[in-house]
Design a protein around this motif. Structure first.
Motif, PDB file in Angstrom:
ATOM      1  N   LEU A   1      -1.493   3.053  -9.939  1.00 40.84           N
ATOM      2  CA  LEU A   1      -1.059   2.040  -8.980  1.00 40.84           C
ATOM      3  C   LEU A   1      -1.893   0.767  -9.087  1.00 40.84           C
ATOM      4  CD1 LEU A   1      -0.376   4.173  -5.769  1.00 40.84           C
ATOM      5  CD2 LEU A   1       1.174   3.617  -7.663  1.00 40.84           C
ATOM      6  N   HIS A   2      -1.257  -0.333  -8.752  1.00 42.85           N
ATOM      7  CA  HIS A   2      -1.938  -1.620  -8.725  1.00 42.85           C
ATOM      8  C   HIS A   2      -2.612  -1.811  -7.366  1.00 42.85           C
ATOM      9  CE1 HIS A   2       0.328  -2.917 -12.357  1.00 42.85           C
ATOM     10  NE2 HIS A   2       1.283  -2.155 -11.830  1.00 42.85           N
ATOM     11  N   GLY A   3      -3.730  -2.508  -7.343  1.00 37.47           N
ATOM     12  CA  GLY A   3      -4.401  -2.800  -6.085  1.00 37.47           C
ATOM     13  C   GLY A   3      -5.100  -1.589  -5.518  1.00 37.47           C
ATOM     14  N   ASP A   4      -5.397  -1.669  -4.218  1.00 38.29           N
ATOM     15  CA  ASP A   4      -6.105  -0.572  -3.566  1.00 38.29           C
ATOM     16  C   ASP A   4      -5.499  -0.292  -2.201  1.00 38.29           C
ATOM     17  OD1 ASP A   4      -6.979  -2.743  -2.062  1.00 38.29           O
ATOM     18  OD2 ASP A   4      -8.919  -2.840  -3.064  1.00 38.29           O
ATOM     19  N   GLY A   5      -6.116   0.635  -1.463  1.00 35.16           N
ATOM     20  CA  GLY A   5      -5.609   1.017  -0.149  1.00 35.16           C
ATOM     21  C   GLY A   5      -4.565   2.105  -0.181  1.00 35.16           C
ATOM     22  N   HIS A   6      -4.370   2.723  -1.358  1.00 34.47           N
ATOM     23  CA  HIS A   6      -3.361   3.773  -1.500  1.00 34.47           C
ATOM     24  C   HIS A   6      -3.948   5.145  -1.143  1.00 34.47           C
ATOM     25  CE1 HIS A   6      -1.392   0.520  -3.577  1.00 34.47           C
ATOM     26  NE2 HIS A   6      -2.295   0.533  -4.546  1.00 34.47           N
ATOM     27  N   VAL A   7      -3.066   6.089  -0.787  1.00 40.41           N
ATOM     28  CA  VAL A   7      -3.510   7.428  -0.415  1.00 40.41           C
ATOM     29  C   VAL A   7      -2.582   8.467  -1.031  1.00 40.41           C
ATOM     30  CG1 VAL A   7      -4.557   6.687   1.762  1.00 40.41           C
ATOM     31  CG2 VAL A   7      -2.150   7.404   1.725  1.00 40.41           C
ATOM     32  N   VAL A   8      -3.046   9.707  -1.074  1.00 38.22           N
ATOM     33  CA  VAL A   8      -2.248  10.841  -1.524  1.00 38.22           C
ATOM     34  C   VAL A   8      -2.022  11.772  -0.344  1.00 38.22           C
ATOM     35  CG1 VAL A   8      -2.214  12.896  -2.987  1.00 38.22           C
ATOM     36  CG2 VAL A   8      -3.028  10.734  -3.923  1.00 38.22           C
ATOM     37  N   VAL A   9      -0.783  12.214  -0.157  1.00 37.39           N
ATOM     38  CA  VAL A   9      -0.450  13.171   0.898  1.00 37.39           C
ATOM     39  C   VAL A   9       0.416  14.262   0.288  1.00 37.39           C
ATOM     40  CG1 VAL A   9      -0.655  11.556   2.838  1.00 37.39           C
ATOM     41  CG2 VAL A   9       1.523  11.761   1.614  1.00 37.39           C
TER      42      VAL A   9
ATOM     43  N   ARG B   1       0.861  -1.175   0.000  1.00 35.11           N
ATOM     44  CA  ARG B   1       0.000   0.000   0.000  1.00 35.11           C
ATOM     45  C   ARG B   1       0.900   1.228   0.000  1.00 35.11           C
ATOM     46  NH1 ARG B   1      -1.447  -2.806   4.288  1.00 35.11           N
ATOM     47  NH2 ARG B   1      -0.783  -1.114   5.638  1.00 35.11           N
ATOM     48  N   VAL B   2       0.590   2.204  -0.841  1.00 38.30           N
ATOM     49  CA  VAL B   2       1.510   3.317  -1.060  1.00 38.30           C
ATOM     50  C   VAL B   2       0.854   4.656  -0.724  1.00 38.30           C
ATOM     51  CG1 VAL B   2       2.957   4.514  -2.753  1.00 38.30           C
ATOM     52  CG2 VAL B   2       2.671   2.024  -2.895  1.00 38.30           C
ATOM     53  N   ALA B   3       1.595   5.489  -0.008  1.00 34.80           N
ATOM     54  CA  ALA B   3       1.224   6.889   0.186  1.00 34.80           C
ATOM     55  C   ALA B   3       2.019   7.695  -0.826  1.00 34.80           C
ATOM     56  CB  ALA B   3       1.539   7.354   1.604  1.00 34.80           C
ATOM     57  N   VAL B   4       1.315   8.290  -1.778  1.00 34.46           N
ATOM     58  CA  VAL B   4       1.915   9.064  -2.855  1.00 34.46           C
ATOM     59  C   VAL B   4       2.056  10.510  -2.390  1.00 34.46           C
ATOM     60  CG1 VAL B   4       1.613   9.887  -5.219  1.00 34.46           C
ATOM     61  CG2 VAL B   4       0.896   7.561  -4.608  1.00 34.46           C
ATOM     62  N   HIS B   5       3.285  10.948  -2.159  1.00 34.10           N
ATOM     63  CA  HIS B   5       3.499  12.323  -1.707  1.00 34.10           C
ATOM     64  C   HIS B   5       3.769  13.238  -2.890  1.00 34.10           C
ATOM     65  CE1 HIS B   5       6.350  15.628  -0.883  1.00 34.10           C
ATOM     66  NE2 HIS B   5       5.454  15.933   0.022  1.00 34.10           N
ATOM     67  N   TYR B   6       3.250  14.459  -2.795  1.00 32.37           N
ATOM     68  CA  TYR B   6       3.533  15.498  -3.775  1.00 32.37           C
ATOM     69  C   TYR B   6       3.875  16.786  -3.036  1.00 32.37           C
ATOM     70  CZ  TYR B   6      -1.040  17.501  -2.684  1.00 32.37           C
ATOM     71  OH  TYR B   6      -2.100  18.067  -2.027  1.00 32.37           O
ATOM     72  N   GLY B   7       4.633  17.642  -3.719  1.00 30.81           N
ATOM     73  CA  GLY B   7       4.978  18.916  -3.120  1.00 30.81           C
ATOM     74  C   GLY B   7       3.930  19.979  -3.364  1.00 30.81           C
ATOM     75  N   SER B   8       3.572  20.187  -4.635  1.00 32.26           N
ATOM     76  CA  SER B   8       2.609  21.237  -4.955  1.00 32.26           C
ATOM     77  C   SER B   8       1.630  20.867  -6.067  1.00 32.26           C
ATOM     78  CB  SER B   8       3.364  22.517  -5.369  1.00 32.26           C
ATOM     79  OG  SER B   8       4.191  22.275  -6.498  1.00 32.26           O
TER      80      SER B   8
END
Length: 253
Positions: free
Chosen positions: A46-54, A27-34
């Protein structure tokens, strides 16, 4: 299934790494700056589910803490941290000592050190302390650069930050091993990412490709594959390593 925070995952090496980790069931937290819209594009790939964006500017200590807390809440814990976010040399960040004025020098050096070194140091601390509190094993991988070894004359703070990041990783590898936490780094050469497209297509492209005896530059996927290995439980014994990924464009002893 582990939770992985990948910083700077809205494009380039970060995006390729997030996709590779998700393909292995993480499960991946996808971080972005701006650029949240770019992070959402990564999320959709992304493959699968349970991922988030921060999101947020990681050079701000309070923001770094919030990002870790949001990622932990969304993933149920962070087991893998990939410190990829950073400022690369470019028209708005270079600071050759014989070309810029003192005010520009101070601003660009401070900003590069804040983002490329202090931010990953803070994130590593926060994730490591959380792992220790949970009694869980984990792994941290830092994305450094060959510039730490060969120097960056037009962006010396970049080379200094990446050298510091490598050293930080090795220090933490020793400090965190008793807690079952591995720490390693990769040191890529020039990589054909989205932000380097114009440079590769321009007059400098031929010279950049000629730096390697393979006659090409690296890809984000090649770097991601190396990170994927270093984040695997099977790579714990590689803790403390700095893995060169530059197609023999720079050799160090």
């Amino acid at each position: 299934m582990r939770g992985a925070l990948v910083t700077g995952a809205s494009r380039g090496i970060g995006r390729a790494t997030a996709i590779a980790l998700s393909a292995c069931g993480e499960r991946v937290a996808v971080h972005y700056g701006s650029r949240r819209e770019k992070a959402e594009q990564t999320l959709a790939a992304l493959h699968g589910d349970g991922h988030v964006v921060v999101g947020g500017d990681l050079s701000r200590p309070a923001t770094a803490q919030r990002v870790v807390e949001e990622a932990e809440a969304g993933l149920g814990g962070i087991d893998v941290l990939v410190n990829n976010a950073g400022i690369a040399p470019g028209p708005g960040t270079e600071h050759a000592v014989d070309e810029v004025d003192y005010a520009t020098w101070q601003q660009r050096v401070a900003r590069m050190l804040d983002v490329d070194l202090r931010a990953p140091a803070n994130l590593s601390y926060l994730v490591a302390r959380s792992l220790i509190a949970r009694g869980a094993e984990g792994v941290i991988v830092n994305v450094g650069s060959r510039g730490a070894f060969r120097g960056e004359p037009t962006a010396p703070a970049y080379a200094a930050a990446k050298a510091g990041l490598h050293a930080l990783g090795q220090s933490l590898a020793v400090a965190l091993a008793p807690h079952g936490i591995a720490v390693a780094s990769v040191a890529p050469g020039f990589v054909a990412t989205e932000r380097q497209r114009d440079k590769l297509a321009g007059d400098a492209g031929e010279d950049l490709r000629a730096q390697s005896p393979f006659g090409r530059v690296g890809t984000a996927e090649e770097v991601a594959d190396a990170i994927l290995y270093l984040t695997s439980p099977a790579a714990q014994w590689a803790s403390g390593t700095i893995l060169d990924l530059n197609g023999a464009s720079h050799l160090r002893s």
